[in-house]
Structures are given as structure tokens and as C-alpha cells.
Design an enzyme around this catalytic site. Structure first.
Site, PDB file in Angstrom:
ATOM      1  N   HIS A  99       0.840  -1.201   0.000  1.00 23.63           N
ATOM      2  CA  HIS A  99       0.000   0.000   0.000  1.00 23.63           C
ATOM      3  C   HIS A  99       0.881   1.260   0.000  1.00 23.63           C
ATOM      4  CE1 HIS A  99      -3.093  -2.644   2.295  1.00 23.63           C
ATOM      5  NE2 HIS A  99      -3.663  -2.376   1.135  1.00 23.63           N
ATOM      6  N   ARG A 112      -1.798  -5.897  -8.825  1.00 24.40           N
ATOM      7  CA  ARG A 112      -0.620  -6.743  -8.582  1.00 24.40           C
ATOM      8  C   ARG A 112      -0.480  -7.825  -9.620  1.00 24.40           C
ATOM      9  NH1 ARG A 112      -2.896  -7.522  -2.753  1.00 24.40           N
ATOM     10  NH2 ARG A 112      -4.670  -7.033  -4.059  1.00 24.40           N
ATOM     11  N   SER A 158      -2.733  -7.905   2.793  1.00 19.18           N
ATOM     12  CA  SER A 158      -2.929  -7.855   4.250  1.00 19.18           C
ATOM     13  C   SER A 158      -3.223  -9.236   4.818  1.00 19.18           C
ATOM     14  CB  SER A 158      -4.072  -6.896   4.593  1.00 19.18           C
ATOM     15  OG  SER A 158      -3.811  -5.608   4.097  1.00 19.18           O
ATOM     16  N   LYS A 175     -15.770  -8.215   5.940  1.00 19.16           N
ATOM     17  CA  LYS A 175     -14.468  -8.889   5.846  1.00 19.16           C
ATOM     18  C   LYS A 175     -13.926  -9.288   7.213  1.00 19.16           C
ATOM     19  CE  LYS A 175     -12.538  -7.390   1.447  1.00 19.16           C
ATOM     20  NZ  LYS A 175     -11.352  -6.865   0.765  1.00 19.16           N
TER      21      LYS A 175
END
Ligand code: ADP
Length: 162
Positions: free
Chosen positions: A17, A93, A131, A41
Site C-alpha cells: 500500500h 498486482r 494484508s 471482511k
């Protein structure tokens, strides 16, 4: 004045990030990082903790007026409209990110035609990082010092009682 918003869950912020934020800062005058609460989440950190960690991590790189961190629960395009931001930053990514991100970008543009999503690719060394993997490694006591800023490492260790 070109303002961009960078929305995400940031549970927690990683070096990936930070790499995106660094790149976005070279393109825009102001970046507003938006932390979505995202209860769906089941985040490890509360939204307030995630904001705190981002602020701490950014203070390490630069205490800059060009950066702001805020919490927001609604539609990203509503936030963009309120703040007159015309760009949404997202990181790409791998191909696996693409389909979902394309859909989001097109929906957001349909909802608010003034906004464009700008995709930035991180340094190759961060393309495997997210993460979730950081939390998984930390939960088993693995070394995450290459993945996250020091303040995040400390807080994750506390969360997992280490
Ligand atoms: P979200 O739940 O919105 O995907 P994340 O915090 O997982 O929230 O990610 C926010 C944004 O940051 C997304 O655009 C994601 O692709 C990007 N991102 C996450 N990790 C990385 C990384 N290692 N390199 C580049 N971009 C990343």
C-alpha cells in the site's frame, strides 16, 4: 489542484500500500486515503486502529499536507463527488486482481462519470503481498518485518498476544 482518493480496507496497511501511495503522490497534489469499515471482511483491526496505523506509517515517510486519512462507509463515488476528487487509485498486482477491479472501475464511472480509476503497479517485490498473508504469517509467529512498517509489526504482535 488534482485530488485522488485511495480507498481500501487496509487491515492493516502494508509496504505494498505504501508503495502505491508513494507513486500516487508523484501524480497528484493531494491523496485522501479512505478506510472502509468493511465489517463483511471481519477485519482484525477496528477502523479506528487502521486509520491510526496508516497515520503512523505515513509519518515515517513524510508528515505531508498532501496526504489525509479518513474513514468512510458509503459509496466511494459519493465521497469523490463531495471532495471533487476525479481519480480513484487502485493497486494492480496480478491478473487475478484485474477482473474485479475492472468491474468496480466501470461501475464507479457509470455512477459518476467525472471520476476515473487509475491503476498503479507496485514494485515487483510487493506483487505477492496483501494484508491477509501478512496476518496469516504473523498469526504463526513468522517474521513480517519486510512486509509492513514497524508500527504495524508491533500492533499485529500485540493482537496475536506475542
Ligand atoms: P480492498 O478490500 O478494497 O481490496 P485492500 O486494503 O486489500 O482493500 O487494498 C486496497 C487497494 O490496495 C487495492 O487496490 C489493492 O489492489 C491495493 N493493494 C493491496 N496490496 C497491494 C500491494 N502489495 N501492492 C499494490 N497494491 C496493493
Amino acid at each position: 489542484m488534482k485530488t485522488a482518493i485511495y480507498p481500501g480496507t487496509f487491515d492493516p496497511i502494508t509496504n505494498g500500500h505504501l508503495d502505491i501511495i508513494d507513486r500516487a503522490l508523484r501524480l497528484f497534489d493531494k491523496i485522501i486515503i479512505i478506510v472502509a469499515r468493511n465489517p463483511a471482511k471481519s477485519p482484525l483491526f477496528t477502523a479506528e486502529e487502521r486509520v491510526f496505523l496508516i497515520e503512523q506509517a505515513l509519518a515515517d515517510i513524510k508528515g505531508d499536507a498532501a496526504l489525509a486519512v479518513e474513514m468512510f462507509d458509503g459509496l466511494i463515488v459519493d465521497f469523490a463527488r463531495q471532495r471533487k476528487a476525479n481519480a480513484i487509485i487502485r493497486g494492480l498486482r496480478a491478473i487475478s486482481d484485474f477482473e474485479y477491479e475492472l468491474q468496480m472501475a466501470l461501475v464507479n464511472r457509470r455512477l459518476y462519470a467525472e471520476v476515473s480509476t487509475v491503476f498503479l503497479m507496485p514494485h515487483e517485490k510487493y506483487t505477492y503481498l496483501n494484508s491477509t498473508i501478512v496476518k496469516e504469517v504473523a498469526s504463526f509467529g513468522g517474521d513480517i518485518s519486510n512486509f509492513v512498517p514497524p508500527v504495524v509489526e508491533l500492533m499485529i504482535k500485540k493482537k496475536f498476544g506475542r
